[in-house]
Design a protein around this motif. Structure first.
Motif, PDB file in Angstrom:
ATOM      1  N   SER A 235       7.361   6.138   1.035  1.00  0.00           N
ATOM      2  CA  SER A 235       6.549   6.873   0.077  1.00  0.00           C
ATOM      3  C   SER A 235       6.959   6.464  -1.342  1.00  0.00           C
ATOM      4  N   PRO A 236       6.055   6.658  -2.312  1.00  0.00           N
ATOM      5  CA  PRO A 236       4.709   7.207  -2.182  1.00  0.00           C
ATOM      6  C   PRO A 236       3.666   6.126  -1.897  1.00  0.00           C
ATOM      7  N   GLN A 237       2.458   6.550  -1.707  1.00  0.00           N
ATOM      8  CA  GLN A 237       1.318   5.640  -1.613  1.00  0.00           C
ATOM      9  C   GLN A 237       1.121   4.930  -2.952  1.00  0.00           C
ATOM     10  N   ILE A 238       0.736   3.665  -2.890  1.00  0.00           N
ATOM     11  CA  ILE A 238       0.434   2.898  -4.110  1.00  0.00           C
ATOM     12  C   ILE A 238      -1.071   3.032  -4.346  1.00  0.00           C
ATOM     13  N   ASP A 239      -1.442   3.983  -5.173  1.00  0.00           N
ATOM     14  CA  ASP A 239      -2.836   4.409  -5.287  1.00  0.00           C
ATOM     15  C   ASP A 239      -3.785   3.284  -5.694  1.00  0.00           C
ATOM     16  N   HIS A 240      -3.351   2.437  -6.613  1.00  0.00           N
ATOM     17  CA  HIS A 240      -4.234   1.369  -7.077  1.00  0.00           C
ATOM     18  C   HIS A 240      -4.566   0.405  -5.935  1.00  0.00           C
ATOM     19  N   SER A 241      -3.579   0.107  -5.119  1.00  0.00           N
ATOM     20  CA  SER A 241      -3.831  -0.776  -3.973  1.00  0.00           C
ATOM     21  C   SER A 241      -4.814  -0.153  -2.992  1.00  0.00           C
ATOM     22  N   VAL A 242      -4.680   1.145  -2.771  1.00  0.00           N
ATOM     23  CA  VAL A 242      -5.607   1.836  -1.868  1.00  0.00           C
ATOM     24  C   VAL A 242      -7.019   1.812  -2.448  1.00  0.00           C
ATOM     25  N   ARG A 243      -7.148   1.969  -3.762  1.00  0.00           N
ATOM     26  CA  ARG A 243      -8.480   1.880  -4.394  1.00  0.00           C
ATOM     27  C   ARG A 243      -9.068   0.481  -4.210  1.00  0.00           C
TER      28      ARG A 243
ATOM     29  N   TYR B 224      -1.122   9.285   5.246  1.00  0.00           N
ATOM     30  CA  TYR B 224      -1.890   8.283   4.506  1.00  0.00           C
ATOM     31  C   TYR B 224      -3.157   7.929   5.282  1.00  0.00           C
TER      32      TYR B 224
ATOM     33  N   LEU C 165       0.808  -1.216   0.000  1.00  0.00           N
ATOM     34  CA  LEU C 165       0.000   0.000   0.000  1.00  0.00           C
ATOM     35  C   LEU C 165       0.847   1.273   0.000  1.00  0.00           C
ATOM     36  N   ILE C 166       2.079   1.159   0.488  1.00  0.00           N
ATOM     37  CA  ILE C 166       3.037   2.269   0.487  1.00  0.00           C
ATOM     38  C   ILE C 166       4.377   1.710   0.034  1.00  0.00           C
TER      39      ILE C 166
END
Length: 206
Positions: free
Chosen positions: A84-92, A122, A14-15
């Motif tokens: 960092s950074p956040q892994i945006d697809h995983s957060v979605r 985050y 996720l990060i």
């Protein structure tokens, strides 16, 4: 047995977590290699993940290596730049699962202070249905105890859990307990696995 909860590692799931990349940028690859050879930063970080105080652990290590004080203190003062950074697809994906009423747990090697620091940047880290953070639990993956503690606290075990982690030893430990697992190599593969398991549609997993 149907899946009752999805369990996420955080670092490199996720990060992004890449201290080497950070130090290469700050001090150069050659000096970073020398630093990591002479100073056990990873060992110190594992103790933080087991619950040791973050600032004190870094400062104590710096005191033992006066020639590396500036670099060692970066581990504390610039820690968020390494995480960092956040892994945006995983957060979605995490949000999509929860939107369907599927519980999402964390199971992460993370210090108490470092987790609180990261959560300021985050917000998703406050949104798990259940948190299993090694610093609070005083044990780290892949010790079987941490998996057993999650089972006991959640009342779930075996194939009712599906777990993703980037490290093979952590996946192997979960497999020994009968969990479904996915070795994380990128969010696209994780998304496909959740679609295959019938937890998300392709559009939900995008």
């Amino acid at each position: 047995m149907s899946i009752q909860a999805v369990v996420f590692d955080i670092g490199n799931v996720l990060i992004e977590w890449n201290p080497e990349r950070f130090y290469d940028k700050e001090v150069g690859e050659e000096r970073r290699r020398k630093l990591f050879k002479e100073v056990d930063l990873e060992g110190m970080n594992l103790e933080v993940d087991r619950g040791a105080p973050f600032a004190r652990s870094v400062h104590d290590l710096a005191a033992k290596h006066p020639e590396w004080v500036t670099e060692i203190r970066m581990w504390h003062d610039r820690w968020i730049d390494m995480a960092s950074p956040q892994i945006d697809h995983s957060v979605r994906i995490m949000g999509a699962l929860q939107a369907k009423g599927i519980p999402v747990f964390s199971l992460t090697n993370f210090g108490i202070d470092t987790y609180d620091r990261a959560a300021r940047d985050y917000p998703f880290m406050h949104q798990f249905d259940r948190d299993f953070i090694s610093g609070h639990m005083k044990v780290i993956k892949p010790d079987p105890t941490i998996y057993e503690m999650l089972e006991d606290a959640s009342g779930l075990r075996g194939e009712s859990l599906i777990f993703t982690d980037d490290r093979s030893e952590n996946i192997a430990a979960a497999q020994m307990r009968g969990w479904r697992t996915h070795r994380f190599k990128g969010p696209e593969g994780w998304a496909k696995r959740l679609v295959t398991e019938g937890l998300l549609t392709e559009s939900e997993a995008a």
